[in-house]
Enzyme design. Sequence first.
Site, PDB file in Angstrom:
ATOM      1  N   THR A  94       0.843  -1.191   0.000  1.00 54.61           N
ATOM      2  CA  THR A  94       0.000   0.000   0.000  1.00 54.61           C
ATOM      3  C   THR A  94       0.881   1.244   0.000  1.00 54.61           C
ATOM      4  O   THR A  94       1.715   1.402   0.889  1.00 54.61           O
ATOM      5  CB  THR A  94      -0.905   0.006   1.252  1.00 54.61           C
ATOM      6  N   CYS A  98      -2.210  -0.744   8.959  1.00 51.93           N
ATOM      7  CA  CYS A  98      -2.833  -0.264   7.720  1.00 51.93           C
ATOM      8  C   CYS A  98      -3.615   1.015   7.956  1.00 51.93           C
ATOM      9  O   CYS A  98      -3.239   2.086   7.518  1.00 51.93           O
ATOM     10  CB  CYS A  98      -3.765  -1.337   7.176  1.00 51.93           C
ATOM     11  N   ARG A 117       1.016  -4.737  16.064  1.00 56.09           N
ATOM     12  CA  ARG A 117       1.560  -3.594  15.307  1.00 56.09           C
ATOM     13  C   ARG A 117       0.644  -2.376  15.437  1.00 56.09           C
ATOM     14  O   ARG A 117      -0.565  -2.475  15.225  1.00 56.09           O
ATOM     15  CB  ARG A 117       1.761  -3.969  13.837  1.00 56.09           C
TER      16      ARG A 117
HETATM   17  N1  LIG Z   1      -1.539  -7.285   6.714  1.00 53.40           N
HETATM   18  C1  LIG Z   1      -2.617  -6.885   6.099  1.00 53.40           C
HETATM   19  O1  LIG Z   1      -3.768  -7.090   6.526  1.00 53.40           O
HETATM   20  C2  LIG Z   1      -2.486  -6.132   4.812  1.00 53.40           C
HETATM   21  C3  LIG Z   1      -3.598  -6.120   3.984  1.00 53.40           C
HETATM   22  C4  LIG Z   1      -3.505  -5.414   2.820  1.00 53.40           C
HETATM   23  C5  LIG Z   1      -2.332  -4.749   2.467  1.00 53.40           C
HETATM   24  N2  LIG Z   1      -1.260  -4.790   3.283  1.00 53.40           N
HETATM   25  C6  LIG Z   1      -0.041  -4.132   2.828  1.00 53.40           C
HETATM   26  O2  LIG Z   1       0.837  -5.169   2.331  1.00 53.40           O
HETATM   27  C7  LIG Z   1       2.200  -4.816   2.592  1.00 53.40           C
HETATM   28  C8  LIG Z   1       2.871  -5.926   3.386  1.00 53.40           C
HETATM   29  O3  LIG Z   1       2.233  -5.984   4.603  1.00 53.40           O
HETATM   30  P1  LIG Z   1       2.347  -7.290   5.514  1.00 53.40           P
HETATM   31  O4  LIG Z   1       1.297  -7.137   6.570  1.00 53.40           O
HETATM   32  O5  LIG Z   1       2.371  -8.515   4.674  1.00 53.40           O
HETATM   33  O6  LIG Z   1       3.800  -7.081   6.161  1.00 53.40           O
HETATM   34  P2  LIG Z   1       4.585  -8.144   7.059  1.00 53.40           P
HETATM   35  O7  LIG Z   1       5.473  -7.344   7.947  1.00 53.40           O
HETATM   36  O8  LIG Z   1       3.637  -9.121   7.650  1.00 53.40           O
HETATM   37  O9  LIG Z   1       5.475  -8.954   5.988  1.00 53.40           O
HETATM   38  C9  LIG Z   1       6.480  -8.312   5.261  1.00 53.40           C
HETATM   39  C10 LIG Z   1       7.521  -9.378   4.905  1.00 53.40           C
HETATM   40  O10 LIG Z   1       8.457  -8.779   4.025  1.00 53.40           O
HETATM   41  C11 LIG Z   1       9.771  -9.163   4.423  1.00 53.40           C
HETATM   42  N3  LIG Z   1      10.672  -8.135   3.929  1.00 53.40           N
HETATM   43  C12 LIG Z   1      10.885  -6.902   4.429  1.00 53.40           C
HETATM   44  N4  LIG Z   1      11.788  -6.258   3.659  1.00 53.40           N
HETATM   45  C13 LIG Z   1      12.125  -7.102   2.648  1.00 53.40           C
HETATM   46  C14 LIG Z   1      12.984  -7.024   1.537  1.00 53.40           C
HETATM   47  N5  LIG Z   1      13.701  -5.914   1.298  1.00 53.40           N
HETATM   48  N6  LIG Z   1      13.095  -8.091   0.700  1.00 53.40           N
HETATM   49  C15 LIG Z   1      12.369  -9.198   0.937  1.00 53.40           C
HETATM   50  N7  LIG Z   1      11.515  -9.355   1.984  1.00 53.40           N
HETATM   51  C16 LIG Z   1      11.412  -8.305   2.818  1.00 53.40           C
HETATM   52  C17 LIG Z   1       9.701  -9.272   5.925  1.00 53.40           C
HETATM   53  O11 LIG Z   1      10.740 -10.128   6.396  1.00 53.40           O
HETATM   54  C18 LIG Z   1       8.311  -9.871   6.120  1.00 53.40           C
HETATM   55  O12 LIG Z   1       8.362 -11.275   6.108  1.00 53.40           O
HETATM   56  C19 LIG Z   1       2.144  -3.473   3.315  1.00 53.40           C
HETATM   57  O13 LIG Z   1       2.247  -2.445   2.353  1.00 53.40           O
HETATM   58  C20 LIG Z   1       0.723  -3.429   3.902  1.00 53.40           C
HETATM   59  O14 LIG Z   1       0.247  -2.114   4.048  1.00 53.40           O
HETATM   60  C21 LIG Z   1      -1.296  -5.461   4.472  1.00 53.40           C
HETATM   61  C1  LIG Z   2      -4.651  -3.276   5.271  1.00 53.85           C
HETATM   62  C2  LIG Z   2      -5.716  -3.787   4.425  1.00 53.85           C
HETATM   63  O1  LIG Z   2      -5.707  -3.560   3.288  1.00 53.85           O
HETATM   64  N1  LIG Z   2      -6.723  -4.465   5.043  1.00 53.85           N
HETATM   65  C3  LIG Z   2      -7.277  -3.751   6.112  1.00 53.85           C
HETATM   66  C4  LIG Z   2      -7.725  -4.613   7.230  1.00 53.85           C
HETATM   67  O2  LIG Z   2      -7.713  -3.649   8.229  1.00 53.85           O
HETATM   68  P1  LIG Z   2      -7.281  -4.019   9.688  1.00 53.85           P
HETATM   69  O3  LIG Z   2      -6.716  -5.385   9.800  1.00 53.85           O
HETATM   70  O4  LIG Z   2      -6.361  -2.939  10.109  1.00 53.85           O
HETATM   71  O5  LIG Z   2      -8.667  -4.105  10.402  1.00 53.85           O
HETATM   72  P2  LIG Z   2      -9.850  -3.094  10.583  1.00 53.85           P
HETATM   73  O6  LIG Z   2     -11.029  -3.958  10.799  1.00 53.85           O
HETATM   74  O7  LIG Z   2      -9.901  -2.082   9.513  1.00 53.85           O
HETATM   75  O8  LIG Z   2      -9.453  -2.383  12.007  1.00 53.85           O
HETATM   76  C5  LIG Z   2      -8.463  -1.420  12.069  1.00 53.85           C
HETATM   77  C6  LIG Z   2      -8.569  -0.809  13.466  1.00 53.85           C
HETATM   78  O9  LIG Z   2      -9.781  -0.054  13.574  1.00 53.85           O
HETATM   79  C7  LIG Z   2     -10.563  -0.497  14.672  1.00 53.85           C
HETATM   80  N2  LIG Z   2     -11.967  -0.376  14.262  1.00 53.85           N
HETATM   81  C8  LIG Z   2     -12.412  -1.061  13.164  1.00 53.85           C
HETATM   82  C9  LIG Z   2     -13.719  -0.884  12.751  1.00 53.85           C
HETATM   83  C10 LIG Z   2     -14.588   0.001  13.451  1.00 53.85           C
HETATM   84  O10 LIG Z   2     -15.769   0.189  13.131  1.00 53.85           O
HETATM   85  N3  LIG Z   2     -14.083   0.651  14.562  1.00 53.85           N
HETATM   86  C11 LIG Z   2     -12.786   0.474  14.978  1.00 53.85           C
HETATM   87  O11 LIG Z   2     -12.375   1.070  15.974  1.00 53.85           O
HETATM   88  C12 LIG Z   2     -10.101  -1.926  14.932  1.00 53.85           C
HETATM   89  O12 LIG Z   2     -10.258  -2.262  16.293  1.00 53.85           O
HETATM   90  C13 LIG Z   2      -8.612  -1.856  14.565  1.00 53.85           C
HETATM   91  O13 LIG Z   2      -7.839  -1.413  15.647  1.00 53.85           O
HETATM   92  O14 LIG Z   2      -9.032  -5.163   7.064  1.00 53.85           O
HETATM   93  C14 LIG Z   2     -10.026  -4.160   6.845  1.00 53.85           C
HETATM   94  C15 LIG Z   2     -11.397  -4.761   6.934  1.00 53.85           C
HETATM   95  O15 LIG Z   2     -11.584  -5.564   5.785  1.00 53.85           O
HETATM   96  C16 LIG Z   2      -9.711  -3.533   5.511  1.00 53.85           C
HETATM   97  O16 LIG Z   2     -10.708  -2.555   5.223  1.00 53.85           O
HETATM   98  C17 LIG Z   2      -8.388  -2.863   5.582  1.00 53.85           C
HETATM   99  O17 LIG Z   2      -8.070  -2.444   4.242  1.00 53.85           O
END
Ligand SMILES: NC(=O)c1ccc[n+]([C@@H]2O[C@H](COP(=O)([O-])OP(=O)(O)OC[C@H]3O[C@@H](n4cnc5c(N)ncnc54)[C@H](O)[C@@H]3O)[C@@H](O)[C@H]2O)c1
Ligand SMILES: CC(=O)N[C@@H]1[C@@H](OP(=O)(O)OP(=O)(O)OC[C@H]2O[C@@H](n3ccc(=O)[nH]c3=O)[C@H](O)[C@@H]2O)O[C@H](CO)[C@@H](O)[C@@H]1O
Length: 418
Positions: free
Chosen positions: A109, A247, A318
């Site tokens: 993102t 996020c 986190r």
């Molecule tokens: N976790 C979610 O719910 C979620 C959902 C949608 C989008 N995102 C986005 O996806 C991206 C990744 O998030 P995440 O939650 O998977 O992170 P994460 O910290 O869980 O995983 C990141 C991984 O990348 C590795 N890494 C870091 N630097 C690196 C490098 N230079 N080369 C290779 N590997 C490397 C780390 O060791 C780790 O295993 C972020 O931009 C986040 O905003 C996260």
């Molecule tokens: C990163 C990504 O692309 N995926 C994200 C992931 O987001 P997330 O894991 O960070 O979870 P969220 O549910 O958004 O919560 C975030 C924080 O907000 C608090 N919260 C939530 C709702 C509310 O009504 N009032 C609140 O107080 C909650 O406790 C928590 O601390 O999933 C969402 C859902 O699908 C996606 O939209 C969103 O993109």
Amino acid sequence: MVSESVNGKVVCVVGLGYVGLPLAEAFAEHIHTIGFDIDQRKIENLKNSGSKITATSDPQQIKNADVVLICVPTPVTKAKDPDLKPVVSAATVIGQNLKPGAIVVLESTVYPGVTEEIMVPVLEQESGMQCGKEFFVGYSPERINPNDDEHTIDKITKIVSGMDTRTTDTLCELYSLVTTVYRAPNIKTAEAAKVIENIQRDLNIALMNELSIIFSRLGINTKDVLDAAGTKWNFHHYRPGLVGGHCIPVDPYYLVYKAEEIGYHPQVILAGRAINDSMPKHVAELAIKGLNEAGKVIKGSKVLIMGVTYKENVPDTRESPVEEMVKELNEFHIDVYGYDPLLNHEAINRFGAKAIERLDGTDFKMDAIVVNAPHNVFKKLAIKDILSLCNGKPVLVDVAGMFRDCGDVREGCYYRTL
Ligand SMILES: NC(=O)c1ccc[n+]([C@@H]2O[C@H](COP(=O)([O-])OP(=O)(O)OC[C@H]3O[C@@H](n4cnc5c(N)ncnc54)[C@H](O)[C@@H]3O)[C@@H](O)[C@H]2O)c1
Ligand SMILES: CC(=O)N[C@@H]1[C@@H](OP(=O)(O)OP(=O)(O)OC[C@H]2O[C@@H](n3ccc(=O)[nH]c3=O)[C@H](O)[C@@H]2O)O[C@H](CO)[C@@H](O)[C@@H]1O
């Protein structure tokens, strides 16, 4: 069925975390998938897990990939500026090991422009190749939601965009192997779509938080108001809460950065962030007021925080709001304890809270209890058992209101919720 344009291709997922690992697992069911990460432990665990992914920390393996998907973190600095170091470092290693003709897709993102203005120059410099001629790029954000078994990769539409029609066609074919695809007109549109999804969520929660502050001063139960308003067909359902995670409280600052760079000050986005950033302090103040109203000496009192994670039922700390809450309580020389069955002691102690193993695991009583993340496991607890953990008049701050319907709560207890 693997189509002609991707048949025999090799995918490499760079970054095997919450996003990258499930994505690599999904692709590995269809085509040869390399999983690359700099965390050797993750690679070892994956190698020993029987997964179909070819796990490696050897960057040379990236040379075998026709499509490279970057899923590395995009945090913010303490000054709330985007921290693109992981993206640049991943692009550097990929550039040094880029197969001619390969497509590099950023999934992290970011703000509009990062793929083409930050990632491409690094890839060109490190590979010596020209983007658009000798390699190609795209952007496809992730929407997976930790611990959400309903919205898994195969069930959520994935936005896909390439730098040109042919690249977009290939990427749409590839991602169609694992999920439903939405074809965005260009990369910047796709980057913008992802970041505003989370901004909209952040802002809506901020409105709920502002309403909860107003209604608590009016002696009105916010949840009752939202339940009533929620009977309107197009009322959007959010609840007041502490916004944590890597996020929602992070992504708005990415678009703020880009807006400021082009000379626009995004007032609405920052107003929402300011309200949500102030909520951990607000909850700490509710506990402190409760101690005072219960006639307890604030300095040296003991406050237990139940649920230390950033949201319920997810073992992820986190950007957990607990960090700010503990700091505020410590300002008043309050002893803070933490209990979270989803976390180990180290994860709790890292916030400056003394971890306790079991709720009845101390030979002393608490002066106040804050229920932060409303884990399902807490629903099995009887409210009287929770209140019995307190000495004197119990003080209970129930952030998500999971105990609001327990009659006892009102009897002789200082009870607050958002
Ligand atoms: N976790 C979610 O719910 C979620 C959902 C949608 C989008 N995102 C986005 O996806 C991206 C990744 O998030 P995440 O939650 O998977 O992170 P994460 O910290 O869980 O995983 C990141 C991984 O990348 C590795 N890494 C870091 N630097 C690196 C490098 N230079 N080369 C290779 N590997 C490397 C780390 O060791 C780790 O295993 C972020 O931009 C986040 O905003 C996260
Ligand atoms: C990163 C990504 O692309 N995926 C994200 C992931 O987001 P997330 O894991 O960070 O979870 P969220 O549910 O958004 O919560 C975030 C924080 O907000 C608090 N919260 C939530 C709702 C509310 O009504 N009032 C609140 O107080 C909650 O406790 C928590 O601390 O999933 C969402 C859902 O699908 C996606 O939209 C969103 O993109």
